[in-house]
Each structure stands twice: as C-alpha cells, then as structure tokens.
Design a protein around this motif. Structure first.
Motif, PDB file in Angstrom:
ATOM      1  N   ARG A   1     -39.406  62.463  54.253  1.00 40.62           N
ATOM      2  CA  ARG A   1     -39.674  61.034  54.416  1.00 40.62           C
ATOM      3  C   ARG A   1     -38.367  60.236  54.423  1.00 40.62           C
ATOM      4  O   ARG A   1     -38.185  59.328  55.234  1.00 40.62           O
ATOM      5  N   THR A   2     -37.480  60.594  53.511  1.00 39.92           N
ATOM      6  CA  THR A   2     -36.187  59.902  53.460  1.00 39.92           C
ATOM      7  C   THR A   2     -35.417  60.120  54.749  1.00 39.92           C
ATOM      8  O   THR A   2     -34.796  59.192  55.280  1.00 39.92           O
ATOM      9  N   SER A   3     -35.476  61.336  55.266  1.00 44.93           N
ATOM     10  CA  SER A   3     -34.775  61.633  56.522  1.00 44.93           C
ATOM     11  C   SER A   3     -35.345  60.816  57.672  1.00 44.93           C
ATOM     12  O   SER A   3     -34.595  60.255  58.490  1.00 44.93           O
ATOM     13  N   ARG A   4     -36.675  60.725  57.745  1.00 45.92           N
ATOM     14  CA  ARG A   4     -37.289  59.923  58.821  1.00 45.92           C
ATOM     15  C   ARG A   4     -36.961  58.446  58.665  1.00 45.92           C
ATOM     16  O   ARG A   4     -36.727  57.736  59.647  1.00 45.92           O
ATOM     17  N   MET A   5     -36.958  57.979  57.417  1.00 43.24           N
ATOM     18  CA  MET A   5     -36.635  56.570  57.169  1.00 43.24           C
ATOM     19  C   MET A   5     -35.210  56.264  57.620  1.00 43.24           C
ATOM     20  O   MET A   5     -34.940  55.233  58.250  1.00 43.24           O
ATOM     21  N   LEU A   6     -34.273  57.181  57.315  1.00 45.06           N
ATOM     22  CA  LEU A   6     -32.891  56.981  57.734  1.00 45.06           C
ATOM     23  C   LEU A   6     -32.778  56.995  59.254  1.00 45.06           C
ATOM     24  O   LEU A   6     -31.999  56.233  59.841  1.00 45.06           O
ATOM     25  N   THR A   7     -33.548  57.863  59.896  1.00 45.18           N
ATOM     26  CA  THR A   7     -33.531  57.917  61.362  1.00 45.18           C
ATOM     27  C   THR A   7     -33.953  56.584  61.952  1.00 45.18           C
ATOM     28  O   THR A   7     -33.343  56.074  62.904  1.00 45.18           O
ATOM     29  N   THR A   8     -35.009  55.988  61.377  1.00 44.15           N
ATOM     30  CA  THR A   8     -35.472  54.680  61.857  1.00 44.15           C
ATOM     31  C   THR A   8     -34.410  53.615  61.642  1.00 44.15           C
ATOM     32  O   THR A   8     -34.157  52.778  62.518  1.00 44.15           O
ATOM     33  N   ARG A   9     -33.765  53.631  60.488  1.00 46.15           N
ATOM     34  CA  ARG A   9     -32.740  52.626  60.204  1.00 46.15           C
ATOM     35  C   ARG A   9     -31.527  52.800  61.126  1.00 46.15           C
ATOM     36  O   ARG A   9     -30.906  51.824  61.547  1.00 46.15           O
ATOM     37  N   ILE A  10     -31.196  54.042  61.425  1.00 50.92           N
ATOM     38  CA  ILE A  10     -30.044  54.306  62.282  1.00 50.92           C
ATOM     39  C   ILE A  10     -30.274  53.775  63.686  1.00 50.92           C
ATOM     40  O   ILE A  10     -29.341  53.336  64.363  1.00 50.92           O
ATOM     41  N   ASP A  11     -31.527  53.791  64.138  1.00 51.20           N
ATOM     42  CA  ASP A  11     -31.838  53.240  65.457  1.00 51.20           C
ATOM     43  C   ASP A  11     -31.443  51.767  65.553  1.00 51.20           C
ATOM     44  O   ASP A  11     -31.189  51.254  66.648  1.00 51.20           O
ATOM     45  N   GLN A  12     -31.394  51.076  64.409  1.00 53.52           N
ATOM     46  CA  GLN A  12     -31.050  49.649  64.425  1.00 53.52           C
ATOM     47  C   GLN A  12     -29.577  49.409  64.750  1.00 53.52           C
ATOM     48  O   GLN A  12     -29.197  48.312  65.128  1.00 53.52           O
ATOM     49  N   PHE A  13     -28.748  50.456  64.621  1.00 52.18           N
ATOM     50  CA  PHE A  13     -27.324  50.272  64.906  1.00 52.18           C
ATOM     51  C   PHE A  13     -27.034  50.281  66.403  1.00 52.18           C
ATOM     52  O   PHE A  13     -25.924  49.952  66.821  1.00 52.18           O
ATOM     53  N   GLY A  14     -28.014  50.693  67.214  1.00 53.19           N
ATOM     54  CA  GLY A  14     -27.821  50.688  68.655  1.00 53.19           C
ATOM     55  C   GLY A  14     -26.809  51.717  69.131  1.00 53.19           C
ATOM     56  O   GLY A  14     -26.150  51.527  70.149  1.00 53.19           O
ATOM     57  N   VAL A  15     -26.668  52.829  68.404  1.00 50.10           N
ATOM     58  CA  VAL A  15     -25.712  53.867  68.780  1.00 50.10           C
ATOM     59  C   VAL A  15     -26.324  54.757  69.851  1.00 50.10           C
ATOM     60  O   VAL A  15     -27.478  55.174  69.741  1.00 50.10           O
ATOM     61  N   ALA A  16     -25.537  55.038  70.887  1.00 48.45           N
ATOM     62  CA  ALA A  16     -26.066  55.823  72.007  1.00 48.45           C
ATOM     63  C   ALA A  16     -26.375  57.257  71.585  1.00 48.45           C
ATOM     64  O   ALA A  16     -27.391  57.822  71.976  1.00 48.45           O
ATOM     65  N   GLN A  17     -25.492  57.888  70.805  1.00 52.56           N
ATOM     66  CA  GLN A  17     -25.680  59.288  70.454  1.00 52.56           C
ATOM     67  C   GLN A  17     -25.453  59.507  68.954  1.00 52.56           C
ATOM     68  O   GLN A  17     -24.487  60.151  68.542  1.00 52.56           O
ATOM     69  N   PRO A  18     -26.323  58.968  68.107  1.00 54.51           N
ATOM     70  CA  PRO A  18     -26.157  59.236  66.679  1.00 54.51           C
ATOM     71  C   PRO A  18     -26.490  60.688  66.380  1.00 54.51           C
ATOM     72  O   PRO A  18     -27.272  61.322  67.092  1.00 54.51           O
ATOM     73  N   SER A  19     -25.883  61.210  65.323  1.00 53.29           N
ATOM     74  CA  SER A  19     -26.163  62.582  64.907  1.00 53.29           C
ATOM     75  C   SER A  19     -26.694  62.549  63.484  1.00 53.29           C
ATOM     76  O   SER A  19     -26.065  61.991  62.598  1.00 53.29           O
ATOM     77  N   ILE A  20     -27.871  63.137  63.269  1.00 58.21           N
ATOM     78  CA  ILE A  20     -28.502  63.159  61.949  1.00 58.21           C
ATOM     79  C   ILE A  20     -28.844  64.609  61.635  1.00 58.21           C
ATOM     80  O   ILE A  20     -29.651  65.227  62.330  1.00 58.21           O
ATOM     81  N   ASN A  21     -28.197  65.169  60.603  1.00 57.01           N
ATOM     82  CA  ASN A  21     -28.386  66.576  60.264  1.00 57.01           C
ATOM     83  C   ASN A  21     -28.872  66.725  58.834  1.00 57.01           C
ATOM     84  O   ASN A  21     -28.064  66.742  57.896  1.00 57.01           O
ATOM     85  N   PRO A  22     -30.192  66.801  58.629  1.00 57.24           N
ATOM     86  CA  PRO A  22     -30.705  67.008  57.270  1.00 57.24           C
ATOM     87  C   PRO A  22     -30.567  68.462  56.846  1.00 57.24           C
ATOM     88  O   PRO A  22     -30.778  69.375  57.648  1.00 57.24           O
ATOM     89  N   ASP A  23     -30.164  68.695  55.615  1.00 60.90           N
ATOM     90  CA  ASP A  23     -30.051  70.035  55.045  1.00 60.90           C
ATOM     91  C   ASP A  23     -30.880  70.052  53.766  1.00 60.90           C
ATOM     92  O   ASP A  23     -30.429  69.630  52.712  1.00 60.90           O
TER      93      ASP A  23
END
Length: 993
Positions: free
Chosen positions: A197-219
């Motif tokens: 859930r935290t990972s998905r929440m961060l993914t949604t928040r990252i979309d707000q930065f308008g970055v073309a190619q963000p990288s999100i790697n949960p471990d």
C-alpha cells in the motif's frame, strides 16, 4: 555449417534489434531539439527585458509545456511505424540521475507503527521495549522487522503469547487462541500488504511531479523503496510529498446541475481572458495548439451534459479531462476571474484513470468537493477499522466491505443520511479513488461499496481504505541530489573516455595483430552496439558507472580475441599450416576463455545482487558485455575469419612489433619466487596495517550529509573548515573535487535527528558558514540553485546495511571463485593459490586507499564504487590466473616426469604475451577513464588501475609460483597422469646385459 548459419542469423537479428531499440532514442532527441528551439525562440520574443535567470526558468517551463502538449502527436514515421513522442520516450535509453540531474531517495517503510496499530496501541511495557530493541537491531541485521520483534519480545517475556497482544476486539484476523506461528503469519501478511500500500501510495504521489521516466523499485525483503526522479531539483517538495502521512478523506461533492449557471459565467470569463491574451500578452498561453482550442472551457472539459437533450447527468462528476490537459485545466480553473464564478467553498480535484480491458484510459474525471470552507473533511481515514474486497453472491459482482470505529460510524450515519441519492467522494492524497452513490442512511459503521468493480479494482480500493487505519509510513534514509551541471559534466567525461578508449584499443589491435586486428575490431563494434541496444530494450538505466562499465567492456571485449590470437601465433610459430593453426587456436583457447569469463561474470552477478542504484547499473552493463563478449569474440570473429579463409585469403596475425615482443621468453620466475614472497609479504602486512590505519569512508558507509559546492574562485580549505566548524558546531570533512574552486563538504551534524525540517536546518547552516566565500548579497535561493551542485544524505541505518552488504559481497566473491577453480582443476592447490592471489589483490588495494588518501590530489573513499572496483578486480585477476593455470594443466599432462618448477616456469613464459596484452587493453581503457572520465568515476578508476597492476603481478609471481611449494613433492596434474599411464600401451620386456 549449421552452427555458422545460426551465428550469422543471430548476428543479423541482434544488429536489427539494436538499431531498432536505439532508433527510439534518436526520435526523442530529435523532437526535443526541435521543441527546445521553439521554446528558445518564444522566450526571445516575449521576455526581452527579463533577467537571464528569468529567461532560463521561462524557457524550461515553456519546453515542459511544449513536450507535454505534443507527447501524443506522431513525431516520426520509420521502421517502427507511426511513433508518438510519448511512445518513443517510454522506449528510449534511460539516463541515470548522475547523468541528467535529479533526486534519488531510498525510503524505509516503518513497520513499528503497523505493529502498534495491530496491537491497538498497547501500553504493555514488554511490547514497547521489544519494539525499541527491534528498531535498534535492524540497523545491523538482515532479518525482517517482524522476526526481530518476535525475538526481542520473547527475550523479555519468554512465556508470553503474541495473541494476548494482537487479538483485539473488532477484528477477526487474529484470535485469542492462535499460536505464535499463526500470529506471526498474520502480522507478516499484514506487513506485506502495508508495504504494498505504501509503495502504491508513493507511486501516486510521484505522478504529481510530472516526471517523464520516474523509477520506483520496492524491495519487500529489505523494507525499502528506492525512488529516482530525473530532472527534479526541488528537494523540499520531494521530502514533503514523499514523507507526509497518507491523507484519506471522505467529502461531499457538487452535482453538475448545481453548477450550470456558474459554469456559464466561468466560461464567459475564460473567453474574455483568452481573447485578451490573443490580442496582446501571449506569455501565459500554454502552447499554439491550446490557443487554437481556447474559445471555451468545453474545449478542455467534457462536461457531464447529455448531448441529446442538454440535461445535466448528476453522478458526482463535473466532467472529464484528457490526462494531457490536466495541468492546463487546473491552471485555468485557478485563474481568479474563472475561479470567482464558482462557489467559494468548491475544491477541484481529479479522479484516477479508469482501466478498461487492462488498458488505462487517457482521461480522468473532474470533481468539485464541498468543503464548506474547511481544510479538513468531516470524516477521515483514521475512522476505518477494516476494509476488504468481497464477492456478492446475489449480484455476482465484486464489492468492498468497510468497518468504522464508533465515533466514525456516527459521523458516517449523518453524512450518508444527508446525501441519499448523491455521491460521496473517497479521496486519497487529493485524488478521488471512488465516488459511490448513497442509497440509504448507514448506521452501525458497516458499509458495502458496490459497482462495476473488477476483483483487482475492489482489492485496490480496499487497500486504499485501509491506509488510514494501518499506517506504515516511509521515511527517507538516503537521499542524493545531482544538479544539472554535475550531470552534464558526467556525460561529457563519460563520452570522452568512451571515444578515446575505443580509438586507442582499435588502433592497438591493428598495430599488434595486423589484418586479424580488423576482425577483433568488428567483434568489438558489434559487442558495443549489442550491449547498448539490449540495455535499451531491457529498460535499464545508463549511469556514470554504467558508462565506466562500457569503457571497461571495450578493454575486456578484445581480451577474448587476444587469448585466441596469441594461441594461433604459437601454433604458427611451431610450424603448423594456417588452417591448422586457426583451428587449434580456437579449440585450445576455448577453456581458458570460458573460465576467465565465468569468473568475471560471477563477481558481476554478486555485485548486481548486493549493489544499489548506479552501481547496479555498472553490474548490469558488465554482465551483458561479458555474455556478448563470448558471442562476438568466439563465434562472430570465427565466422568472419572463415569468410576470408573460404576466399583463400589468410589473415595476418603478426606485425614487426608483435614478432619481437616476448619472443622466446625464458624468464626465471620460479627461481625468484621467494623474493616475490617477501615483496608480497610486505605488501600484505601493509594491507593488514591499513585496517588499523583507517580509511576515508564515503558518506554511503559512514552516514551523514555531503554537499558539492562550486565557488567563483579557489577557496582556502582551512578557512572554509573553520567557518563551517563555527556554523555546525563540529568540524566537517572537506575535499577538493576536480578543480580548486569545487569542494565536497561532508558533515554528520544532526544526522540522528528525526525532525522533518532537519535537512533544511543543516543546509541553512551550510549557507551561513559559506556566506563570506560567496559573492556579496548572495541569497540562499541563489546559493541553492547556482553554487550547490549536488547533495547526498545517508542515515546511519542504511549505511550499516551497505557496509555489511559490501563485506559479504567481497567474501562471497572470493569463496565462490575458489570453489569454481576447484571444480574446474580438481586440485586443492589451485584453489589455495587463488585465495592467496585474491587476498593479495584486495589487501594491496586497501593499503593504497589507506596510506595514500592524504597524498593524492583526489578523494580516495571506501564507498559503493570502490566495492564495485574491488569485485571487478577479483574477477579480472582470475582472467589472467586461469590462463596460466590452464597452461600449467596442459603441460602437466604432456611433460610427464618434468619437475614442477620447469612446468610452471614454461607455462608462465609461454602465456606471458597474452597475460600482458589482456592486462594492457584493460589498463589503457581504465587509465583513460581515470584521466578524462570525470569525478564520479575517478575513485573507481583508480582502484581498478591498482587492481589491474597487482592482479597481473599476482598471476605471475604469486598464484602460479605458490603451486611449487604446495603439496610437497606431489606432481601437478597427478590424476591426469594416472589416466595417461593406465591407458598407454605397456612397453615390451627386453633383456639387457
């Protein structure tokens, strides 16, 4: 012939594939250059009187809008068909943060809050003490937090049962009679859900930065999430958005029928505003296409109006907006003249894109929340006690069941009673995830949300509802900010090193190997093309260490051909025909080539497993390069050589230089082995002493904050240190980076603080300490944007993890290579010689980094790049060693009865040419990387240079000679000789005098 056909087929296929993958990068760069030219021209026309800084910001903003507005347009027709900018962008070669600038953060998901919540915030002292101890232990343990908590709790209360803590009223997950194993299983399941859930929440928040190619790697195993945001420089915004608590809210909404008159007024204001811009000031118009459409708000918002009868469709949504227009529409709705037409308490928010037939829609719903002038809603996520996805047997549809606390249930009853027949929006982080209609007043706190949910959508909504009840917040434990200037310098240095290395090796192959050098160069070119093409196809990210990996690939790619060509030259010298020499050369070179590549590949895989971020990019490049080196160096080069042979045209393997070098080498290495032992003993003693002398640990390993600051003129380091000591209250570590006016400043000030504003406090003190070394009247904002080029923050918890991983990776590499050598050579002496040689190489490198750290004019730090260099040296050192070992094994079978000293000495001398040439190719490429590759890879390159030199030395003077003194008088390869003895025919008996 069948094998040659396959080689030809796969070679052509890889060429086409690589060109296809790289064509996306060409399309992106071409389109971005065109848009950049348009943005520059537009700024020149509309910002004539602005300052350079204002023009630069305006150009960046204009370029972002141009790229955003054209991302769905077709920008190229080619072998891929019609390609839009967005499609090309998604398939281009990704550049890492160290090349293009941006922010990298590693976030640790805090599970202690989850356990507190599951235990209903128990005040049990044993429980609280166990949580505290588990938090302390996790800094130096590989075990997950749940395991650590369980261990600590049972140390304090051996006879206590976990169910007594976690079996709380109002939930059926854990029952009072459950065993500890059942409780731990339930906690782990909830912890995994919370992490996701935290990972998905961060993914949604990252979309707000308008970055073309963000990288999100949960471990999930480490409990960390690594986030890369290329091009983003606003640290405070990143910290604030990524670390803030989940904000789940329930809001009443406006129906469109309530806003029809206001929409008409807003549209009139919008038309007036746009007409005024079209007549004069065009600076606020988003782009030419937007201007062409900007007659009415309806050009951007598809209002919920029935087109057939003009009636409003009341479902809680105002309308729909294209995803590409969301930023523009938001800016229009926030314009005062448009905003004032709507109710004062309305707040506009977007929904999330619908997914239909596994495809995300390209539009989102627009909602108008009824805030009643409040910042907070009547009901928030902390009222949710449980939520889960269910399947309604009656309707045959998926739905979500939700439970609330008693206080939440009372508020929910009031809200639903007042909104029967209307929608209530479920909002998480300012995005509407669902807006179900209320059928009846809901009392008791138990609700069912139904609709046309897929099972996955129902699960996602349930997870979002649970965020408010089961918090697993993420905190930043490592942060790196790379300014665009540092990124540009890294790209320039990397390209220069790559180009010069390629040219030098290309010429060296021709000078030393004559026409056969062309075949090696063809294999080299294909190797590089395939490596970059496959990296692009895999979606891998090219980092500065990745470029270092490409440079290293140039040196190691030709090593395969060097080993083969040197064997062919030996066979030709022995008088064999050209065809026989080529066949024998490739056949006899195959085992040492495979051994050398396998040992290097093993260390690269280990580095990939233990490395993080840019270092993992280096390992990825190296792994692909090693595998392709085998394909190109053995199969492709043989295929090309056979093309010449079939045409009765023989390649030349000798030049005037190569005929004379090492001709009839007969150096007495074994006789002087004891002198080498003494030298190695002294070096090893220095290596051990280095462990006591200490090292300069990089910020990754010791924790702290590191800042790269560039001044207008050279700064006196001691004066800077004195000023910062006064500001911080402790002495920082300061090193020169590249030029005298560029400093790397490291401090541990407030590194243990949990205050969310700590980073800002430390940076303010940094500015205060450096203020006198900056131009007069420099503001903090100017310092932050112009003089502070990059930052790196690592908390002690993550630094301990990195150090532990580095030690394990090094030890594991040595052991696994020794095991491989034992399996290949079936003699413990080869493995022991390998261990001694590798320890020799590692300790020499450590000694240099310890005793010369205050001597050389550049930083010698123990960090991830250093570990990458050491592991690469371990693999490369075995490259030379296995060549010598393989020849010793060969001669042991053939020279039956010869002393070990003679066999080993002859093996070293006969392989000396290839040992020196393989080392020379790698040494030259690394030397070029060290000289022109830039500061990011300089420490790595220096460690590699030391490693290549000492690796060559240990292969000749340590690993092979030590075999003479191991095993007493037992002959080398005795098992092989026994086989020969058993299979050889018995001599006929004779009678002599």
């Amino acid at each position: 012939m069948q094998l040659k056909g396959l080689v030809r087929f796969f070679t052509i296929l890889l060429i086409i594939y690589s060109i296809y993958e790289l064509s996306f990068t060409w399309v992106v760069r071409s389109h971005e250059r065109k848009m950049e030219a348009k943005a520059k021209s537009w700024v020149a026309q509309n910002f004539r009187n602005a300052t350079p800084a204002q023009r630069e910001e305006a150009q960046k903003a204009r370029l972002r809008r141009l790229l955003d507005s054209t991302k769905d347009q077709t920008v190229h027709y080619g072998i891929q068909g019609a390609i839009s900018y967005q499609q090309a962008k998604e398939n281009e070669l990704n550049l890492g943060l160290d090349l293009q600038g941006g922010i990298n953060v590693t976030m640790e998901v805090e599970l202690s809050g989850l356990l507190r919540s599951m235990a209903n915030n128990s005040k049990d002292p044993n429980f609280l003490k166990a949580l505290e101890n588990a938090n302390v232990r996790k800094a130096n343990s590989d075990a997950d937090f749940v395991t650590l908590f369980n261990d600590e709790y049972h140390k304090i209360a051996p006879d206590a049962r976990l169910a007594s803590l976690f079996a709380v009223p109002g939930q059926d997950r854990i029952k009072p009679n459950d065993s500890d194993a059942d409780v731990l299983r339930a906690i782990r399941a909830e912890a995994n859900d919370a992490f996701d859930r935290t990972s998905r929440m961060l993914t949604t928040r990252i979309d707000q930065f308008g970055v073309a190619q963000p990288s999100i790697n949960p471990d999930r195993n480490r409990g960390t999430i690594t986030v890369e945001l290329p091009g983003v420089q606003d640290q405070e915004r990143v910290r604030r958005n990524l670390q803030s608590s989940a904000n789940l809210q329930f809001w009443e909404v406006y129906n469109i029928s309530e806003l029809q008159n206001q929409i008409v007024k807003a549209d009139e204001a919008f038309v007036r505003m746009e007409n005024g811009k079209a007549e004069g000031d065009t600076t606020a118009v988003a782009d030419s296409q937007a201007l062409a459409r900007s007659k009415h708000l309806g050009s951007f918002i598809q209002f919920n109006i029935n087109p057939q009868n003009g009636q409003a469709i009341d479902n809680g949504q105002i309308g729909y907006v294209s995803i590409t227009d969301t930023a523009i529409v938001r800016s229009y709705l926030e314009t005062p003249s448009v905003r004032n037409a709507f109710p004062a308490d309305i707040a506009f928010v977007y929904g999330v894109p619908d997914v239909r037939e596994n495809k995300k829609m390209n539009f989102v719903a627009l909602y108008g929340l009824k805030t009643y002038g409040r910042d907070r809603p009547k009901l928030e996520g902390d009222a949710i006690t449980d939520a889960r996805a269910d399947f309604n047997q009656t309707s045959g549809k998926s739905e979500v069941s939700m439970k609330m606390s008693p206080s939440g249930a009372r508020i929910w009853a009031d809200m639903t009673g007042a909104n029967i027949g209307r929608a209530i929006a479920i909002v998480l982080d300012n995005n509407v995830y669902s807006a179900p209609n209320v059928n009846d007043k809901i009392e008791g706190g138990n609700s069912n949300i139904s609709g046309s949910f897929t099972p996955q959508e129902a699960t996602d909504l349930a997870n979002n509802l649970k965020i408010g009840k089961l918090p697993a917040p993420a905190k930043i434990v490592q942060e790196q900010v790379v300014g665009p200037t540092l990124g540009a310098n890294a790209i320039h240095g990397g390209i220069m090193a790559f180009a010069i290395s390629f040219l030098v090796i290309f010429l060296l192959m021709l000078v030393y190997y004559n026409t056969s050098g062309w075949v090696a160069n063809i294999a080299l070119i294909l190797n590089l093309l395939f490596t970059i093409g496959i990296l692009t196809g895999l979606g891998a990210t090219l980092t500065a260490p990745g470029i270092a990996g490409l440079v290293l690939t140039i040196g190691m790619a030709v090593d395969t051909n060097v080993i083969i060509y040197e064997r062919i030259k030996e066979e030709l010298t022995r008088g064999k025909t050209y065809v026989q020499a080529v066949n024998e050369g490739y056949r006899r070179s195959l085992p040492p080539v495979l051994d050398a590549h396998v040992t290097t590949l093993l260390t690269a895989i280990i580095l990939f497993s233990f490395g993080l971020g840019p270092v993992k990019g280096f390992a990825t490049t190296q792994i692909i390069g090693i595998l392709l080196s085998l394909f190109c160096g053995i199969l492709v080069s043989r295929w090309v050589s056979d093309i010449f042979t079939n045409k009765k045209r023989h390649l030349e393997y000798f030049t005037g230089v190569s005929r004379r070098v090492f001709k009839h080498a007969a150096f007495k290495f074994i006789e002087y082995r004891k002198v080498a032992y003494v030298i190695s003993g002294i070096v090893l003693a220095l290596g051990v002493a280095s462990l006591f002398n200490g090292f300069d640990e990089g910020v990754e390993f010791k924790g702290g904050r590191s800042y790269i600051v560039r001044f207008d003129k050279p700064a006196d380091i001691e004066q800077v240190r004195t000023a910062l000591t006064t500001s911080f209250g402790e002495s920082p570590i300061i090193k020169t980076i590249g030029t005298n006016n560029q400093l790397d400043i490291t401090t541990s000030h407030l590194i243990e603080s949990t205050n969310p504003r700590t980073d800002s406090i430390v940076e303010s003190k940094l500015f205060a300490g450096l203020h006198n070394f900056l131009p007069a009247n420099t503001t903090y904002d100017q310092f932050d944007k112009q003089y502070k080029l990059g930052t790196n923050t690592v908390l002690p918890t993550i630094s301990d993890d990195l150090k532990a991983g580095a030690v394990k990776a090094t030890i594991f590499s040595i052991l696994i290579i020794c095991l491989y050598i034992f399996i290949r050579f079936r003699d413990w002496r080869y493995s022991l010689g390998t261990i001694v040689a590798l320890l020799h190489d590692v300790l020499v490198t450590l000694a240099v980094f310890s005793f010369l750290r205050n001597v050389v004019p550049f930083p010698l730090e123990i960090d991830q790049h250093f570990i990458a260099a050491v592991l690469t040296v371990i693999g490369f050192s075995m490259n030379d060693t296995v060549i010598v070992f393989d020849r010793i094994r060969e001669y042991s079978r053939n020279m039956i009865g010869a002393p070990k000293e003679t066999i080993i000495n002859k093996a070293i001398n006969d392989t000396l040419s290839r040992t020196i040439m393989t080392s020379l190719t790698v040494f030259l490429t690394i030397l070029i990387l060290f000289l022109v590759g830039g500061e990011v890879t300089r420490g790595f390159a220096f460690a590699m240079l030391i490693g290549v030199i000492t690796g060559t030395y240990s292969s000749i003077f340590v690993a092979a000679p030590i075999l003479v003194d191991l095993g007493g008088k037992k002959a080398l390869g005795s098992e092989d000789r026994a086989v020969v003895a058993r299979t050889a025919p018995r001599e006929k008996a004779v009678i002599t005098k």
